[in-house]
Motif scaffolding. Structure first.
Motif, PDB file in Angstrom:
ATOM      1  N   THR A 126      -5.811   1.787   1.483  1.00 51.12           N
ATOM      2  CA  THR A 126      -4.756   2.341   1.924  1.00 51.12           C
ATOM      3  C   THR A 126      -5.352   2.942   3.305  1.00 51.12           C
ATOM      4  O   THR A 126      -6.356   2.583   3.734  1.00 51.12           O
TER       5      THR A 126
ATOM      6  N   ASP B  21      -2.999   3.219  -7.255  1.00 52.84           N
ATOM      7  CA  ASP B  21      -1.607   2.251  -7.286  1.00 52.84           C
ATOM      8  C   ASP B  21      -1.653   1.206  -6.331  1.00 52.84           C
ATOM      9  O   ASP B  21      -0.567   0.379  -5.938  1.00 52.84           O
ATOM     10  N   THR B  22      -2.661   1.289  -5.400  1.00 53.16           N
ATOM     11  CA  THR B  22      -2.806   0.302  -4.201  1.00 53.16           C
ATOM     12  C   THR B  22      -4.228  -0.145  -4.183  1.00 53.16           C
ATOM     13  O   THR B  22      -5.331   0.446  -4.518  1.00 53.16           O
TER      14      THR B  22
ATOM     15  N   SER C 230       1.395   2.648   5.554  1.00 51.66           N
ATOM     16  CA  SER C 230       1.557   1.920   4.681  1.00 51.66           C
ATOM     17  C   SER C 230       1.830   0.494   5.283  1.00 51.66           C
ATOM     18  O   SER C 230       2.565   0.239   6.164  1.00 51.66           O
TER      19      SER C 230
ATOM     20  N   THR D 175       0.744  -1.145  -0.088  1.00 47.62           N
ATOM     21  CA  THR D 175      -0.034   0.127   0.016  1.00 47.62           C
ATOM     22  C   THR D 175       0.893   1.226   0.012  1.00 47.62           C
ATOM     23  O   THR D 175       0.332   2.241   0.227  1.00 47.62           O
ATOM     24  N   LYS D 176       2.264   1.108  -0.082  1.00 44.38           N
ATOM     25  CA  LYS D 176       2.978   2.433  -0.170  1.00 44.38           C
ATOM     26  C   LYS D 176       2.827   3.100  -1.338  1.00 44.38           C
ATOM     27  O   LYS D 176       2.882   2.567  -2.399  1.00 44.38           O
ATOM     28  N   ASN D 177       2.833   4.403  -1.335  1.00 41.20           N
ATOM     29  CA  ASN D 177       2.770   5.256  -2.266  1.00 41.20           C
ATOM     30  C   ASN D 177       3.246   6.835  -1.986  1.00 41.20           C
ATOM     31  O   ASN D 177       2.688   7.265  -1.166  1.00 41.20           O
ATOM     32  N   ASP D 178       4.669   7.051  -2.142  1.00 38.99           N
ATOM     33  CA  ASP D 178       5.354   8.102  -1.713  1.00 38.99           C
ATOM     34  C   ASP D 178       4.666   9.397  -2.344  1.00 38.99           C
ATOM     35  O   ASP D 178       4.550  10.356  -1.753  1.00 38.99           O
ATOM     36  N   THR D 179       4.243   9.464  -3.661  1.00 44.17           N
ATOM     37  CA  THR D 179       3.408  10.642  -4.061  1.00 44.17           C
ATOM     38  C   THR D 179       1.992  10.832  -3.318  1.00 44.17           C
ATOM     39  O   THR D 179       1.867  12.146  -2.887  1.00 44.17           O
TER      40      THR D 179
END
Length: 449
Positions: free
Chosen positions: A247, A243-244, A138, A120-124
């Motif tokens: 979250t 992207d996940t 995440s 579930t990691k999403n830096d943006t």
């Protein structure tokens, strides 16, 4: 009855205990191990609640008690230190992550790799969220689902039973200390053991409190999370879920924090029965042959009480008041919630409810804290996604997550009573399947030496 001696006895056959026993078996082939549980074998754990009916069990409910415990419920393993317990604080964050990698390897060894893991990691997203005072939590996830989780734990049982003595449907009446070990009296006979491990999870809280007191152990504060379960348009959070699969979001204010829990895209809401209370719970799309059209999650606000009894009294008073002695759950449209008015009907509502609940007014039945948290969270969420939350969004009251009171233990989970250990959720250190399993491996390596 004849007294039976074992090197290590484990009370409770939940996730932490299963991974403890498996690790002990792998690390020391000479020790004798006994596992005792109030419930049944996994193959015999059937309940009407699994089929959407009422509980059909006599005595303890097989949906929550028995081999694998809650491990078979949804089989969701979150590998993270961001949430799910405080194991990282106790034994170190990296050690915890390494142990959770071992948990996943064992699950895959027994068939867990049939379901791919995801992150579930999403830096943006995390950067965008920080700009509106939201923290993104995440995790790496292996979401097995009920069927696969049951298959995996059954395979583990087939391996364990060749080395470990099991006593199911066994109630431990008394535990007495006899240096260097313990004497146990039960409805299945008497047992003695050199070392005793308790891993009874949340279900054994009343029993553990009584036994701990008899041994001179007394718990401290108890945490209780409660909050509203939200059901919204399936694509409402598309901009942050691109992207996940899911979250977890958190807001922090001076007087409270609130975190999303159990987010289920295309999932449904079902009734959850715990501690004599009925609550709205999320069911993932993978649990249904036909996915839902909505997304649901709970927004939990943690509170701490001086004792476990005080926490449970608060939950029973609040949620029991909503239940009204039956399986009542209240539901309200977001627009009505904002305007402080009752929801009279959901006929024609754009977001069709996946759970049959009674229309009403959450503000009249839920403590103000949870309404304030919901309002604050939605304001931040709207800033994050750049659009208003749809006014037909549905709010269900009231979901809860229970925690065990924390009894003091050292870095190896040993209590102030020599050779008595607590693992998993009953230790107060873990609140998730993954961290509970990791605590079992950790103790297994220690005792296996």
């Amino acid at each position: 009855m004849q007294s039976n001696y074992y090197d290590i006895t484990i009370i409770g056959a939940g996730v932490s205990s299963v991974f403890l026993a498996y690790t002990l078996m792998k690390h020391n082939e000479h020790i004798s191990i006994h596992m005792i549980d109030l419930g049944k074998k996994l193959s015999e754990r059937t309940c009407g609640l699994d089929e959407g009916r009422g509980c059909t069990c006599e005595g303890v409910c097989s949906k929550y008690i028995g081999f694998a415990g809650l491990g078979k419920s949804e089989g969701k393993f979150n590998y993270t230190n961001d949430f799910g317990g405080e194991l990282g604080r106790k034994i170190g964050n990296q050690t915890t992550l390494d142990l959770m990698k071992e948990v996943d390897d064992i699950l895959c060894e027994f068939g867990g790799d049939f379901i791919p893991s995801y992150s579930t990691k999403n830096d943006t997203l995390s950067k965008r969220a920080r700009m509106v005072d939201v923290k993104v939590l995440s995790t790496e996830v292996r979401h097995l689902g009920t069927r696969l989780a049951s298959d995996i734990f059954q395979r583990m049982y087939e391996v364990l039973k060749n080395r470990i003595t099991f006593s199911f449907e066994t109630h431990i009446d008394t535990i007495s200390k006899h240096d260097p070990g313990f004497h146990l009296k039960s409805n299945s006979g008497d047992f003695t053991t050199e070392k005793l491990v308790i891993g009874t999870g949340m279900s054994g809280s009343t029993w553990l409190k009584k036994q701990a007191a008899s041994l001179g152990l007394f718990p401290g504060k108890t945490r209780l999370d409660m909050g509203v379960r939200v059901e919204m348009k399936g694509d409402q959070l598309q901009s942050i879920l691109e992207d996940t699969f899911e979250t977890k979001l958190k807001i922090e204010r001076d007087s409270f924090s609130a975190t999303t829990y159990c987010m289920n895209p295309r999932g449904r809401i079902i009734r959850k029965h715990q501690h004599g209370l009925v609550m709205p719970d999320g069911q993932n799309a993978r649990e249904n042959d036909i996915p839902g059209a909505n997304l649901n999650f709970s927004l939990f606000v943690p509170r701490y009480f001086h004792s476990h009894g005080e926490a449970m009294d608060y939950a029973v008073s609040t949620i029991g008041g909503i239940n009204q002695g039956r399986e009542r759950i209240v539901v309200q449209r977001l627009e009505d919630f904002k305007l402080h008015r009752n929801t009279e009907s959901l006929e024609g509502n754009l977001i069709g409810p996946s759970l049959k609940a009674e229309c009403g007014n959450l503000r009249e039945e839920v403590p103000e804290l949870y309404s304030i948290a919901l309002k604050e969270f939605f304001a931040s969420l709207e800033s994050l996604i750049g659009e208003p939350i749809h006014h037909d969004t549905l709010l269900y009251g009231l979901d809860a997550k229970y925690y065990e009171p924390k009894l003091p233990t050292d870095k190896n989970f040993e209590t102030d009573v020599s050779n008595l250990y607590l693992i998993g959720d009953c230790s107060g250190e873990t609140h998730s399947l993954s961290q509970a399993a990791a605590s079992g491996i950790y103790l297994g390596k220690h005792l296996g030496r």
